[in-house]
Structures are given as structure tokens and as C-alpha cells.
Scaffold this motif. Structure first.
Motif, PDB file in Angstrom:
ATOM      1  N   HIS A 266       0.811  -1.213   0.000  1.00 47.84           N
ATOM      2  CA  HIS A 266       0.000   0.000   0.000  1.00 47.84           C
ATOM      3  C   HIS A 266       0.849   1.270   0.000  1.00 47.84           C
ATOM      4  O   HIS A 266       0.303   2.365   0.243  1.00 47.84           O
ATOM      5  N   LEU A 267       2.115   1.120  -0.231  1.00 52.19           N
ATOM      6  CA  LEU A 267       2.974   2.309  -0.243  1.00 52.19           C
ATOM      7  C   LEU A 267       2.682   3.172  -1.454  1.00 52.19           C
ATOM      8  O   LEU A 267       2.456   2.679  -2.564  1.00 52.19           O
ATOM      9  N   LYS A 268       2.723   4.474  -1.241  1.00 51.10           N
ATOM     10  CA  LYS A 268       2.534   5.453  -2.305  1.00 51.10           C
ATOM     11  C   LYS A 268       3.429   6.653  -2.009  1.00 51.10           C
ATOM     12  O   LYS A 268       3.952   6.788  -0.888  1.00 51.10           O
ATOM     13  N   PRO A 269       3.640   7.515  -2.972  1.00 50.64           N
ATOM     14  CA  PRO A 269       4.580   8.619  -2.734  1.00 50.64           C
ATOM     15  C   PRO A 269       4.233   9.482  -1.520  1.00 50.64           C
ATOM     16  O   PRO A 269       5.116   9.926  -0.789  1.00 50.64           O
ATOM     17  N   LYS A 270       2.938   9.738  -1.272  1.00 43.82           N
ATOM     18  CA  LYS A 270       2.540  10.592  -0.151  1.00 43.82           C
ATOM     19  C   LYS A 270       1.355   9.959   0.578  1.00 43.82           C
ATOM     20  O   LYS A 270       0.621   9.139   0.027  1.00 43.82           O
ATOM     21  N   GLY A 271       1.192  10.386   1.829  1.00 41.70           N
ATOM     22  CA  GLY A 271       0.020  10.000   2.597  1.00 41.70           C
ATOM     23  C   GLY A 271      -0.015   8.560   3.034  1.00 41.70           C
ATOM     24  O   GLY A 271      -1.102   7.948   3.065  1.00 41.70           O
ATOM     25  N   ASN A 272       1.098   7.979   3.427  1.00 38.94           N
ATOM     26  CA  ASN A 272       1.133   6.591   3.887  1.00 38.94           C
ATOM     27  C   ASN A 272       0.811   6.531   5.386  1.00 38.94           C
ATOM     28  O   ASN A 272       1.352   7.302   6.177  1.00 38.94           O
ATOM     29  N   LYS A 273      -0.054   5.592   5.736  1.00 37.58           N
ATOM     30  CA  LYS A 273      -0.440   5.402   7.129  1.00 37.58           C
ATOM     31  C   LYS A 273       0.095   4.063   7.627  1.00 37.58           C
ATOM     32  O   LYS A 273       0.050   3.075   6.897  1.00 37.58           O
ATOM     33  N   PRO A 274       0.571   4.020   8.866  1.00 35.92           N
ATOM     34  CA  PRO A 274       1.122   2.759   9.387  1.00 35.92           C
ATOM     35  C   PRO A 274       0.036   1.742   9.717  1.00 35.92           C
ATOM     36  O   PRO A 274      -1.103   2.105  10.037  1.00 35.92           O
ATOM     37  N   VAL A 275       0.406   0.472   9.654  1.00 35.95           N
ATOM     38  CA  VAL A 275      -0.485  -0.599  10.078  1.00 35.95           C
ATOM     39  C   VAL A 275      -0.539  -0.661  11.599  1.00 35.95           C
ATOM     40  O   VAL A 275      -1.600  -0.895  12.194  1.00 35.95           O
ATOM     41  N   SER A 276       0.602  -0.431  12.236  1.00 37.31           N
ATOM     42  CA  SER A 276       0.681  -0.459  13.696  1.00 37.31           C
ATOM     43  C   SER A 276       1.781   0.490  14.139  1.00 37.31           C
ATOM     44  O   SER A 276       2.781   0.675  13.428  1.00 37.31           O
ATOM     45  N   ALA A 277       1.572   1.107  15.295  1.00 36.13           N
ATOM     46  CA  ALA A 277       2.554   2.051  15.861  1.00 36.13           C
ATOM     47  C   ALA A 277       3.071   1.501  17.180  1.00 36.13           C
ATOM     48  O   ALA A 277       2.297   1.029  18.016  1.00 36.13           O
ATOM     49  N   LEU A 278       4.390   1.558  17.347  1.00 35.03           N
ATOM     50  CA  LEU A 278       5.044   1.111  18.578  1.00 35.03           C
ATOM     51  C   LEU A 278       5.457   2.359  19.352  1.00 35.03           C
ATOM     52  O   LEU A 278       6.504   2.958  19.078  1.00 35.03           O
ATOM     53  N   LYS A 279       4.618   2.764  20.288  1.00 34.33           N
ATOM     54  CA  LYS A 279       4.807   4.041  20.970  1.00 34.33           C
ATOM     55  C   LYS A 279       5.499   3.850  22.321  1.00 34.33           C
ATOM     56  O   LYS A 279       5.647   2.744  22.803  1.00 34.33           O
ATOM     57  N   GLY A 280       5.898   4.978  22.883  1.00 34.32           N
ATOM     58  CA  GLY A 280       6.545   4.978  24.195  1.00 34.32           C
ATOM     59  C   GLY A 280       7.962   5.479  24.190  1.00 34.32           C
ATOM     60  O   GLY A 280       8.543   5.692  25.261  1.00 34.32           O
ATOM     61  N   HIS A 281       8.553   5.702  23.027  1.00 34.53           N
ATOM     62  CA  HIS A 281       9.936   6.185  22.969  1.00 34.53           C
ATOM     63  C   HIS A 281       9.950   7.699  23.147  1.00 34.53           C
ATOM     64  O   HIS A 281       9.203   8.424  22.489  1.00 34.53           O
ATOM     65  N   THR A 282      10.819   8.161  24.011  1.00 31.12           N
ATOM     66  CA  THR A 282      10.915   9.596  24.286  1.00 31.12           C
ATOM     67  C   THR A 282      12.085  10.257  23.566  1.00 31.12           C
ATOM     68  O   THR A 282      12.156  11.485  23.544  1.00 31.12           O
ATOM     69  N   LYS A 283      12.991   9.456  22.992  1.00 30.96           N
ATOM     70  CA  LYS A 283      14.115  10.009  22.237  1.00 30.96           C
ATOM     71  C   LYS A 283      14.292   9.195  20.959  1.00 30.96           C
ATOM     72  O   LYS A 283      13.452   8.343  20.635  1.00 30.96           O
ATOM     73  N   SER A 284      15.364   9.458  20.233  1.00 27.62           N
ATOM     74  CA  SER A 284      15.569   8.795  18.948  1.00 27.62           C
ATOM     75  C   SER A 284      15.817   7.303  19.139  1.00 27.62           C
ATOM     76  O   SER A 284      16.422   6.875  20.118  1.00 27.62           O
ATOM     77  N   VAL A 285      15.360   6.531  18.173  1.00 25.24           N
ATOM     78  CA  VAL A 285      15.472   5.075  18.214  1.00 25.24           C
ATOM     79  C   VAL A 285      16.583   4.658  17.256  1.00 25.24           C
ATOM     80  O   VAL A 285      16.628   5.095  16.105  1.00 25.24           O
ATOM     81  N   ALA A 286      17.488   3.802  17.746  1.00 25.18           N
ATOM     82  CA  ALA A 286      18.630   3.373  16.937  1.00 25.18           C
ATOM     83  C   ALA A 286      18.293   2.196  16.051  1.00 25.18           C
ATOM     84  O   ALA A 286      18.846   2.075  14.950  1.00 25.18           O
ATOM     85  N   SER A 287      17.402   1.298  16.492  1.00 21.49           N
ATOM     86  CA  SER A 287      17.099   0.110  15.695  1.00 21.49           C
ATOM     87  C   SER A 287      15.792  -0.501  16.168  1.00 21.49           C
ATOM     88  O   SER A 287      15.353  -0.278  17.307  1.00 21.49           O
ATOM     89  N   ALA A 288      15.178  -1.286  15.265  1.00 22.55           N
ATOM     90  CA  ALA A 288      13.969  -2.052  15.573  1.00 22.55           C
ATOM     91  C   ALA A 288      13.966  -3.261  14.652  1.00 22.55           C
ATOM     92  O   ALA A 288      14.038  -3.103  13.416  1.00 22.55           O
ATOM     93  N   TYR A 289      13.859  -4.474  15.245  1.00 25.44           N
ATOM     94  CA  TYR A 289      13.936  -5.709  14.463  1.00 25.44           C
ATOM     95  C   TYR A 289      12.863  -6.690  14.928  1.00 25.44           C
ATOM     96  O   TYR A 289      12.603  -6.828  16.138  1.00 25.44           O
ATOM     97  N   PHE A 290      12.278  -7.398  13.934  1.00 25.21           N
ATOM     98  CA  PHE A 290      11.343  -8.480  14.222  1.00 25.21           C
ATOM     99  C   PHE A 290      12.097  -9.696  14.762  1.00 25.21           C
ATOM    100  O   PHE A 290      13.271  -9.922  14.432  1.00 25.21           O
ATOM    101  N   SER A 291      11.402 -10.497  15.571  1.00 24.32           N
ATOM    102  CA  SER A 291      11.974 -11.767  16.010  1.00 24.32           C
ATOM    103  C   SER A 291      12.148 -12.686  14.802  1.00 24.32           C
ATOM    104  O   SER A 291      11.385 -12.607  13.828  1.00 24.32           O
ATOM    105  N   PRO A 292      13.151 -13.602  14.810  1.00 18.65           N
ATOM    106  CA  PRO A 292      13.596 -14.258  13.572  1.00 18.65           C
ATOM    107  C   PRO A 292      12.664 -15.319  13.003  1.00 18.65           C
ATOM    108  O   PRO A 292      12.701 -15.570  11.798  1.00 18.65           O
ATOM    109  N   VAL A 293      11.824 -15.940  13.800  1.00 18.84           N
ATOM    110  CA  VAL A 293      11.028 -17.068  13.303  1.00 18.84           C
ATOM    111  C   VAL A 293       9.595 -16.654  13.012  1.00 18.84           C
ATOM    112  O   VAL A 293       9.105 -16.790  11.876  1.00 18.84           O
ATOM    113  N   THR A 294       8.894 -16.128  13.996  1.00 24.83           N
ATOM    114  CA  THR A 294       7.475 -15.797  13.834  1.00 24.83           C
ATOM    115  C   THR A 294       7.228 -14.314  13.619  1.00 24.83           C
ATOM    116  O   THR A 294       6.174 -13.930  13.110  1.00 24.83           O
TER     117      THR A 294
END
Length: 572
Positions: free
Chosen positions: A428-456
Motif C-alpha cells: 500500500h505504499l505510495k509517494p505521499k500520505g502513507n499510514k502505518p499498520v501499527s505504531a510502537l509508541k513509548g519512545h521519548t528520544k531517537s530510536v537506533a534500531s527495531a527488528y522483528f523476532s527471527p522465526v514468527t
């Protein structure tokens, strides 16, 4: 204020002008027998008289009348002599005054009126009072104190440095003198800062930087890479073993001196490990654009060689999951594929200097999602001719640091940036106006990395500058993902260290590895519940922070890279 001193006055004949003024201002003396001739008065009846006694003002306020009075009775101004006092003239008898002025008449001032005698008496008493106060002496003394010169504070002069001051004591090494006393030869001028040749666009030959010296060992390294890439790894079903067996495997991994080597020249910024079960081949990229290949099983000096396919920091590296003979590396301006079968670094995609990370969208590694520092993401297809991305989409981030594709559902990817972590659907990506499927909130400063678990892919681990490691539940993509655990962790690496990235162990679904700032220097393993399972350390061999780490997909091997380009391999 200096006051004039009173003088002894002698009676003197007043001048005609003074006499006229005295007659006009002096009220007539009261008399009981003399009738008042005023208008409306009754002849023969005693008139009511009002006697006014005037008290002279202060000397300073009425100097002029006092002066005139003194002049009239013989007291001249400064520099004037006294006039002779004439004989008193006989006057007509006047009515008697009251008893208060009787003493004045006996002093020879009978020719003065009662008012004048009273005023003269007051002036004399005041003069005596001020003379008793000794104001003149006090004023002179105060004037002398005020005008007395204050003692001047003299500053101590600073000692001047002697021109022939001796040279400070220095060691023979600093004086460049040998222990025997023979002067050492003068040092050559330090060379100017190195200017690195810019890597041209297009394909580059896979030639080591030190080819002239160790060409044979470099050829052997590339041949080893090619050989292990042709061997198919044993297909093992990925599963999570029990925690007791996993901890035992962690305890069996140790670090020794022969498993430490400086592979690249500068700070390690990215690493990848070959999936081979027979040979341990590690690739490391540094901040200058170098890529180092190290055959850990080769104990000779020619086991590692350096290539320069990029101009800038290498931020992300992956061996192709379907063809390990391909090593894809990303710099801020180019995405390249090192093909050992053709000994060339192909240029897959080129940008104006904004690439940050990438991951494969398919198992055949033909397409990839690429994050950009400006916040956008791009879709790249390696099969398409040219070096331009297929699509550039604005996802609303200020900065995108990492992107990672879901291991089971390849259409989803998680992006992490300046305080934002969201899951998107690539379909569903398009040049403008993309909305996330899910948001992972709670970070108060910049995030260095985010990775899914390897199997599921049911977990996402993030590293944030607010000194927290967070694990989110992504089993179902709700609008807001729930936080399963948050671990207090020092993530302030500073400007001289690469930022920490928490990566999952490919062999264990619920455990991840992250660098540490703790002493002694170590690499930590956590469970998704936030529990610390194990710490890899060796005070004799590991004395630096390993910010970037990679775990072998099938063997118990962990590699950590530090800020000096050195790799540390923990293995059984």
C-alpha cells in the motif's frame, strides 16, 4: 560653617537714618497715666497697649540686620575701625518699663529701647554660646582630617621572567637523545592528511587494497568464499529450544587471543556473517567505506583483506539468503552487490547521499526495502536496469535509521527513526500520505534500531536513546502495539562509538543480543521478558565496547566489532 565671633559693643550715637528706622519700628513705651490719642479713643481714659517682644533669628539667617545694628553702634565690618562713641544726649523722661529690662539700663545702654536692649542681649548670649562650642576649632580639625592624604596602596610588581631562563627538564625521549647521549636524527615532517581517492560510479573490480603485497592470500580468501557459497547448508527447521539448553550453549562460547583480529582500519559500523557451517567468514564495514573479509579459521596473516567499494560509512550489510556468494552492502550514496563469482562489486542503486539501511523483501533477494536519512523509504528491484529506485515513499518520519522485513509475512516491514517506530504494508505504499499498520509508541528520544523476532515475527525489540530496551507484542497488528517489557540499559555510546543495535539470535526466537557499556566490557544476552541470561566477557582479551554484533544462523558463534576495527569471535 564658620560663625562670626561676638565683639564687645559700646554705645554710640546712631546715624539719622538709623534713628528714623528705630523711631518707626519701636513701639511706644506703655504708660498708665498717658491717654491714647488714637481715633475713637476716649480722652482721659487709660488706653490698652500691646507690647510685642521680638526675638532675633539665628545669626546665619539675619546677618544683614545684625550687621547694620553693629555698624550703627560701633561694630564695623571687616577691615573697618571703630567709630568713637559720642556722649549720650539727654532725653525726655519716658515711662518706666517693666522690671525685665532694668539690668540693661544700668549697663549704659539707657538710650536704647527695651526691644533693642533685649535683641542685643540675645545676640551676645548666642555669640558666647557658639564660642563655648568651639566650632571654629572643630571645623578646622575636620577640614584637616578631610584633606589629609590617604596612603596609596602600592602593588607588588610582578617578577619579570629572566631572559636566560633555563629549559624545563625533559626526558631523553622528549629531547630525542639516546640513552648513550648521542642525539637522534631529526624527525621528518609529519605527512599531510591523507586524501582518499573517490570511488567511481559503476561496477568495481573486487581487488584488495593490499593486492601488491599479499595477492596470493587474497586470491585464497576469495576462493574460500566461493567454495563455501557453492556448498548447500543443511536445511534445519528453525525452532526454539528450551532455556536450559540455550544457556548451556551460551556458556560454551568463549573468546581466545587467536580469535581477535583487526579487520578494517576504522570504527566498525556494520557486520554480516556467512551462513556456512564449515568455515566462519565474517564481513565488516567501517566508517570510511572499507569492507573487510576475515576467514576466522585461517590462522595466518593473510586470513583478512580489505576492499574499498564505497566512499562513505557502510551502514548495513547482508549476505544474500539464496546465494551467499553475493554480499550486499549499503553506504549513504550507493547500494552495491559484491559478487565473488565474477570478482566485482556491482552498483545496484545510487542516491544523493541519503541511504541508511535495507532488507530483502523476498527470499530470492531480488527486491529490497531501503530506508533513507530524510525519512523516506524506497523500493529497489535488482532485476531492473539502471540505478534508480522503483518507488520512493514518504512515511512521515523525520529520519529513518533501520528497516526490517517481517520473517513470515514479507509484505510488512518495521521502520525506526527519530522517536518513531511503525509497521507498514509495502503493498500500500505510495509517494505521499502513507499510514502505518501499527505504531510502537513509548519512545521519548531517537530510536537506533527495531527488528522483528527471527522465526514468527511476534516480537519487536527496539533500542532507544532514553536508555531503554523495549520488547513489543506484534502477534496481531493492532493500531498500537503493546509493550511486553522495558529494560533499563545504558545506550549513551557518545560520538566515538557506533550506536547499539539489539539483534535477535536466529536460533532462538525469544532472545536477543546487545552491546554494553558496563565494566568489564561485555556483550549481553536478554530474554524477551527483560531477564538478563548471559554476559560474554573476557577481561584478558576484551577491553573495548562492541557496539555491532552478529550471531551465526546455525552455529554457536557470536562476533562483536569495536570502534577500532577489531573483531572478537566467541565460539565453542
Amino acid at each position: 560653617m564658620a560663625l562670626p565671633q561676638a565683639e564687645t559693643l559700646e554705645p554710640e550715637e546712631p546715624s539719622p537714618r538709623t534713628r528714623q528706622w528705630m523711631q518707626e519700628s519701636t513701639p511706644p513705651a506703655p504708660s498708665e497715666a498717658r491717654p491714647s490719642p488714637g481715633a475713637g479713643g476716649r480722652r482721659g481714659s487709660p488706653a490698652r497697649q500691646l507690647r510685642v517682644l521680638l526675638t532675633p533669628l539665628a545669626v546665619a539667617a539675619r546677618r544683614l540686620p545684625q550687621k547694620r545694628l553693629l555698624e550703627a553702634y560701633g561694630g564695623g565690618g571687616p577691615g573697618e575701625g571703630k567709630r568713637p562713641c559720642p556722649e549720650p544726649r539727654p532725653r525726655a523722661p519716658e515711662a518706666e518699663s517693666d522690671g525685665s529690662d532694668s539690668g540693661e539700663a544700668a549697663d549704659g545702654y539707657s538710650q536704647l529701647s527695651a526691644y533693642e536692649r533685649k535683641r542685643l542681649k540675645n545676640i551676645t548670649e548666642n555669640a558666647k554660646f557658639f564660642a563655648a562650642l568651639k566650632l571654629h576649632e572643630s571645623a578646622a580639625r575636620l577640614q584637616q582630617i578631610a584633606t589629609k592624604t590617604q596612603p596609596q596602596v602600592t602593588k607588588r610588581p610582578k617578577p619579570k621572567k629572566a631572559e636566560d631562563e633555563g629549559v624545563l627538564r625533559r626526558s631523553r625521549r622528549l629531547q630525542r637523545v639516546e640513552p648513550s647521549g648521542i642525539p637522534m636524527p631529526a624527525m621528518a615532517a609529519p605527512p599531510e592528511a591523507e586524501e582518499y581517492a573517490q570511488v567511481p560510479a559503476g561496477p568495481l573490480p573486487m581487488v584488495p587494497e593490499d593486492q601488491t603485497e599479499n595477492s596470493k592470500s587474497a586470491e585464497d580468501l576469495l576462493a574460500t568464499w566461493m567454495r563455501i557459497s557453492e556448498m548447500k547448508a543443511n536445511a534445519k527447521e528453525k525452532h526454539t529450544c528450551d532455556m536450559k539448553r540455550y544457556q548451556d550453549s551460551l556458556n560454551s562460547m568463549v573468546l581466545s587471543e587467536e580469535n581477535i583480529k583487526k579487520v578494517v582500519k576504522y570504527r566498525v559500523s556494520a557486520m554480516a556473517i556467512h551462513p556456512s557451517d564449515s568455515i566462519v567468514l565474517v564481513a565488516a564495514g567501517d566508517k570510511s567505506g572499507q569492507i573487510g573479509l576475515w576467514n576466522v579459521d585461517c590462522q595466518s596473516e593473510g586470513g583478512a583483506h580489505v576492499f574499498v567499494p564505497h566512499n562513505y560509512l557502510v551502514s548495513c550489510m547482508h549476505f544474500s539468503p539464496c546465494n551467499p556468494a553475493h554480499l550486499l552492502s549499503l553506504s549513504s550514496d550507493t547500494l552495491r552487490c559484491g559478487d565473488v563469482t565474477r570478482a566485482v562489486f556491482d552498483e545496484v542503486c545510487r542516491s544523493e547521499g541519503s541511504f541508511s539501511s535495507f532488507d530483502f523483501l523476498e527470499d530470492n533477494a531480488c527486491t529490497a526495502i531501503v530506508g533513507q536519512w530524510e525519512g523516506d523509504v524506497a523500493i529497489v528491484d535488482r532485476r531492473t536496469p539502471g540505478t534508480s529506485p522503483e518507488l520512493s515513499a514518504d512515511i512521515g518520519f523525520q529520519k529513518t535509521r533501520t528497516v526490517h522485513v517481517h520473517p513470515a509475512n514479507k509484505q510488512y516491514f518495521v521502520a525506526a527513526g527519530a522517536g518513531d517506530v511503525c509497521v507498514y504494508d509495502v503493498r500500500h505504499l505510495k509517494p505521499k500520505g502513507n499510514k502505518p499498520v501499527s505504531a510502537l509508541k513509548g519512545h521519548t528520544k531517537s530510536v537506533a534500531s527495531a527488528y522483528f523476532s527471527p522465526v514468527t515475527g511476534n516480537r519487536v525489540v527496539t533500542v532507544c536513546a532514553d536508555d531503554k530496551l523495549r520488547v513489543y507484542d506484534t502477534t496481531s497488528f493492532s493500531a498500537t502495539a503493546a509493550v511486553l517489557s522495558a529494560v533499563r540499559h545504558n545506550n549513551n555510546t557518545g560520538r566515538w562509538l557506533t550506536r547499539f543495535r539489539a539483534i535477535w539470535d536466529p536460533k532462538q526466537e525469544d532472545c536477543f543480543v546487545v552491546g554494553s557499556m558496563a565494566q568489564p566490557r561485555q556483550i549481553e544476552v536478554y530474554q524477551d521478558t527483560g531477564k538478563l541470561l548471559h554476559s560474554f566477557y573476557n577481561p584478558d582479551c576484551l577491553g573495548s565496547v562492541c557496539s555491532i554484533n552478529v550471531v551465526h544462523p546455525s552455529r554457536n558463534i557470536l562476533v562483536g566489532g569495536n570502534s577500532s576495527g577489531r573483531l572478537h569471535v566467541f565460539k565453542e
